[in-house]
Design an enzyme around this catalytic site. Sequence first.
Site, PDB file in Angstrom:
ATOM      1  N   ARG A   1      -0.529 -17.393   1.889  1.00 41.17           N
ATOM      2  CA  ARG A   1       0.868 -17.637   1.509  1.00 41.17           C
ATOM      3  C   ARG A   1       1.559 -18.547   2.524  1.00 41.17           C
ATOM      4  O   ARG A   1       2.635 -19.072   2.257  1.00 41.17           O
ATOM      5  CB  ARG A   1       1.632 -16.327   1.373  1.00 41.17           C
ATOM      6  CG  ARG A   1       1.756 -15.520   2.640  1.00 41.17           C
ATOM      7  CD  ARG A   1       2.479 -14.196   2.406  1.00 41.17           C
ATOM      8  NE  ARG A   1       2.544 -13.401   3.617  1.00 41.17           N
ATOM      9  CZ  ARG A   1       3.473 -13.547   4.555  1.00 41.17           C
ATOM     10  NH1 ARG A   1       4.427 -14.454   4.415  1.00 41.17           N
ATOM     11  NH2 ARG A   1       3.466 -12.772   5.639  1.00 41.17           N
TER      12      ARG A   1
ATOM     13  N   LYS B   1      -8.076   8.049   4.787  1.00 38.98           N
ATOM     14  CA  LYS B   1      -8.542   7.966   6.183  1.00 38.98           C
ATOM     15  C   LYS B   1      -7.534   7.230   7.046  1.00 38.98           C
ATOM     16  O   LYS B   1      -7.440   7.489   8.254  1.00 38.98           O
ATOM     17  CB  LYS B   1      -9.922   7.322   6.248  1.00 38.98           C
ATOM     18  CG  LYS B   1     -10.027   5.913   5.677  1.00 38.98           C
ATOM     19  CD  LYS B   1      -9.812   4.818   6.705  1.00 38.98           C
ATOM     20  CE  LYS B   1      -9.817   3.455   6.058  1.00 38.98           C
ATOM     21  NZ  LYS B   1      -9.643   2.343   7.022  1.00 38.98           N
TER      22      LYS B   1
ATOM     23  N   ASP C   1     -16.292   5.761   7.427  1.00 39.18           N
ATOM     24  CA  ASP C   1     -15.044   5.016   7.607  1.00 39.18           C
ATOM     25  C   ASP C   1     -14.025   5.838   8.377  1.00 39.18           C
ATOM     26  O   ASP C   1     -13.248   5.310   9.180  1.00 39.18           O
ATOM     27  CB  ASP C   1     -14.496   4.629   6.231  1.00 39.18           C
ATOM     28  CG  ASP C   1     -13.497   3.482   6.296  1.00 39.18           C
ATOM     29  OD1 ASP C   1     -13.322   2.897   7.375  1.00 39.18           O
ATOM     30  OD2 ASP C   1     -12.889   3.171   5.259  1.00 39.18           O
TER      31      ASP C   1
ATOM     32  N   THR D   1     -12.212   4.454  11.793  1.00 36.75           N
ATOM     33  CA  THR D   1     -10.779   4.197  11.749  1.00 36.75           C
ATOM     34  C   THR D   1     -10.007   5.129  12.673  1.00 36.75           C
ATOM     35  O   THR D   1      -8.992   4.739  13.262  1.00 36.75           O
ATOM     36  CB  THR D   1     -10.260   4.346  10.301  1.00 36.75           C
ATOM     37  OG1 THR D   1     -11.044   3.522   9.443  1.00 36.75           O
ATOM     38  CG2 THR D   1      -8.808   3.928  10.190  1.00 36.75           C
TER      39      THR D   1
END
Length: 332
Positions: free
Chosen positions: A32, A190, A243, A247
């Site tokens: 963008r 998570k 994950d 994380t």
Amino acid sequence: MVHVAVMGAGNWGTAFAGILADAGATVLMWSRRQEIADQINQGCNVEYLPGLQLSPTIRATVDPEQACAGSDIVVLAVPSQTLRANLGTWGSALPPAAPVISLMKGVELGTTMRMSEVIAEAGHVEPDRVVVVTGPNLATEIALHQPAASVVACTDMATAERVAAALATAYFRPYTDTDVVGAEVCGATKNVIALAVGMAEGLGFGDNTKATIITRGLAETTRLGIALGADPQTFLGLAGVGDLIATCMSPLSRNHSFGVHLGRGMSVEAAAAQLRQTAEGVKSCQSILALGQDHDVDLPIVEQVVAVVRDALPAHQVGPKLMSRDLKAEKR
């Protein structure tokens, strides 16, 4: 040669473009911001992955229709809470037969819809073309070609296998699955658990506390997923516990780092200004709690994170509550 559009030029979108390029695809990214597109066309993305040299087969544009034109696969890598608005702007440019990969890990505010559901509704994409990629995928490590694996989930296994083939490299191993619900519940929840673990660290608690929150967080995530129809086995694999560990424990995790700032007494606004990148759990925690309430699922850790993020309760007041609750018929 496979041609892929990557819609979004943040750190994970850029790292994922690198995987695709290393697997042999040509990649056109949409940004963008013109300055980011210009950097990518010069072989770097200084703002999001400083020091990384991009493959010459990765290019960028600020024109979403140009990015999508002729693509065999489209990757969506925008912040989850902006997905619907983005699709409203350029969703009509998505090729009618191409698989659409979701890299987003969130639940939409207001609707409590998972990202695959938003893509299907707002992007007019058939559900069996939506592919969820999730796992222990810290962007900086993957950009450095450190070995990692991920789950490629789609209700249509043939589509999952097609996408996995386009992602396989010497350092990135995709595993296919059909449990889209489980993959998305793992990926979104998570982030909230990582905020809680980060807060515990910021409050000065040690590894016992953090391990307890991670384990209890996995139980919360599994309860929610099963209530939504997910396969319980998903939560024990890469999309779930894999994950979750990455994380919750890594300083490279935006949600973990955001939680640390909160634990040290920062406000949500100050933590966001310090981090300067999207931590998906900050907004998704509210919609995940609402989703749990809609399905009568108890999410006590998520509830405490919401108390800090939405209700501005100081982290030190919820710290003890991350570890205590009405036991009811608790088994683990």
